[in-house]
Design an enzyme around this catalytic site. Structure first.
Site: not given
Length: 308
Positions: A47, A129
Site C-alpha cells: 500500500y 499477501h
C-alpha cells in the site's frame, strides 16, 4: 488467538490509493476510526510502497488495546528509476519497486522491514499477501517461517489475504493458519467464497471480510462506479439497484446492508473497510451502528437476490 474486533480500518487509501492523501489527513482518518471505537487496523508494504505502514504506525504509536495486521510477500527494493509514479494504483513516486518473495528468508525480511516502517516492536497478525502465482512456495516456505515466529511469540496469528477463495481454501486445509482475509468474495453481489467460509467454520479459522463494497459499486445507495476495480458491468449495476430498492423498503441504505451482510456468516469475525478521510469513517460508523431488520434478508432471498 486474540479476539478480533468487529470493524476494522483498511490501510490502502492511506497509501495514496488512486489519489494523494496528505499526512495530516491520514492521521486524522486513523484518529477518527479510534474515536468511533475501531480497534482493528490493517496495512501492507504494497500500500503506497510502505507509505501506509509508516502512517499507520505513527498514528497508533503509544496506543494499546487494538489489533494490528500487516502482510508479507512483496519486498520493497530501491530502483534506479529517476522519475515516474507507481504503476499499481498508488499515487507515490516509483523510487522503490515490489519484488515477489515467499521464501522463508523473504517473509522474515519483509516482516522485519515492516516493523521498522511501522516503528513498532510487533504486530498481531501477519497475512501472506496475494500469493496467487506462488501458492505452493507460500505453503511450503512462507507459512513454516511464519509458524516459527508464531511459536516464538513474535506474531500472534498467521493468515492469508487474497481476492479469490480457492487458494485460501488450500491454506486452510494444508496449513495451520489462524485467519483468512477474503476480499470481495463474500458480499451482497458475490457469495462465491461460501465453500471457503464453510471450511473455516469446520476448522475454527476466522475470516476478515474485506472489499465489502466490491471496490465501489456498493459504496453508495445509487450503485455505480467500479466492480473489482473495473467499470461495473451493466447487469451487476442493475442487480445492485434491485437490492437497493429492497433495502429502501426497510429503511436501509445499500452500503449499510453491504457492511452488515458478511457479518451474518458464523465464519466472519470482522469486516475491514478502507477510508481516506475522517468523514468517510464517521459515515461508515454511523451506518454499521444501525440495526438491519432481519426481514430485509428474507425479502432479498424471496426475490432471488440472495441465495436461499
Amino acid at each position: 488467538m486474540m479476539e478480533l474486533p468487529r470493524h476494522g480500518l483498511g490501510g490502502a487509501p492511506l497509501g495514496n490509493l488512486y489519489e494523494s492523501v496528505a499526512d495530516e489527513q491520514a492521521r486524522a482518518t486513523v484518529d477518527a476510526a479510534w474515536e468511533r471505537g475501531v480497534r482493528l487496523f490493517d496495512t501492507a508494504p504494497h500500500y503506497g510502497l510502505g507509505l501506509s505502514e509508516r502512517r499507520m504506525g505513527a498514528a497508533l504509536a503509544g496506543r494499546s488495546g487494538h489489533v494490528l495486521s500487516t502482510k508479507v510477500g512483496r519486498l520493497l527494493v530501491p530502483t534506479s528509476s529517476r522519475g515516474g509514479h507507481d504503476g499499481e494504483g498508488f499515487d507515490v513516486p516509483a523510487a522503490i519497486e515490489r519484488v515477489w518473495d515467499f521464501s522463508g528468508d523473504g517473509v522474515r525480511r519483509s516482516l522485519e522491514e515492516s516493523l521498522d516502517r511501522l516503528g513498532l516492536p510487533a504486530v498481531d497478525i501477519v497475512f501472506i499477501h496475494d500469493p496467487d502465482d506462488h501458492v505452493d512456495q507460500a505453503i511450503v516456505q512462507a507459512y513454516p517461517a511464519l509458524a516459527e515466529l508464531r511459536d516464538q511469540g513474535v506474531v500472534k496469528a498467521i493468515g492469508v489475504g487474497m481476492n479469490q477463495w480457492q487458494a485460501p481454501l488450500r491454506f486452510v486445509r494444508e496449513t495451520g493458519i489462524d485467519v483468512v482475509m477474503l476480499a470481495g468474495r463474500y458480499t451482497l453481489l458475490d457469495q462465491s467464497g461460501l465453500p471457503l467460509l464453510e471450511e473455516c467454520v469446520e476448522r475454527g479459522v476466522r475470516v476478515l471480510a474485506a472489499g465489502v463494497f466490491n471496490s465501489g459499486i456498493l459504496a453508495t445507495h445509487e450503485p455505480s462506479g467500479t466492480y473489482d476495480y473495473q467499470p461495473a458491468p451493466a447487469e451487476l449495476v442493475a442487480r445492485a439497484r434491485s437490492i437497493a430498492a429492497v433495502c429502501e423498503r426497510h429503511g436501509v441504505t445499500l452500503p449499510q446492508a453491504a457492511m452488515a451482510f458478511p457479518l451474518r456468516h458464523p465464519a466472519v469475525a470482522s469486516i475491514v473497510v478502507g477510508a481516506r478521510a475522517p468523514e468517510e469513517v464517521h459515515t461508515n460508523a454511523a451506518l454499521w451502528s444501525r440495526p438491519v431488520p432481519g426481514m430485509l434478508w428474507d425479502d432479498l432471498k424471496a426475490e432471488g437476490l440472495l441465495p436461499g
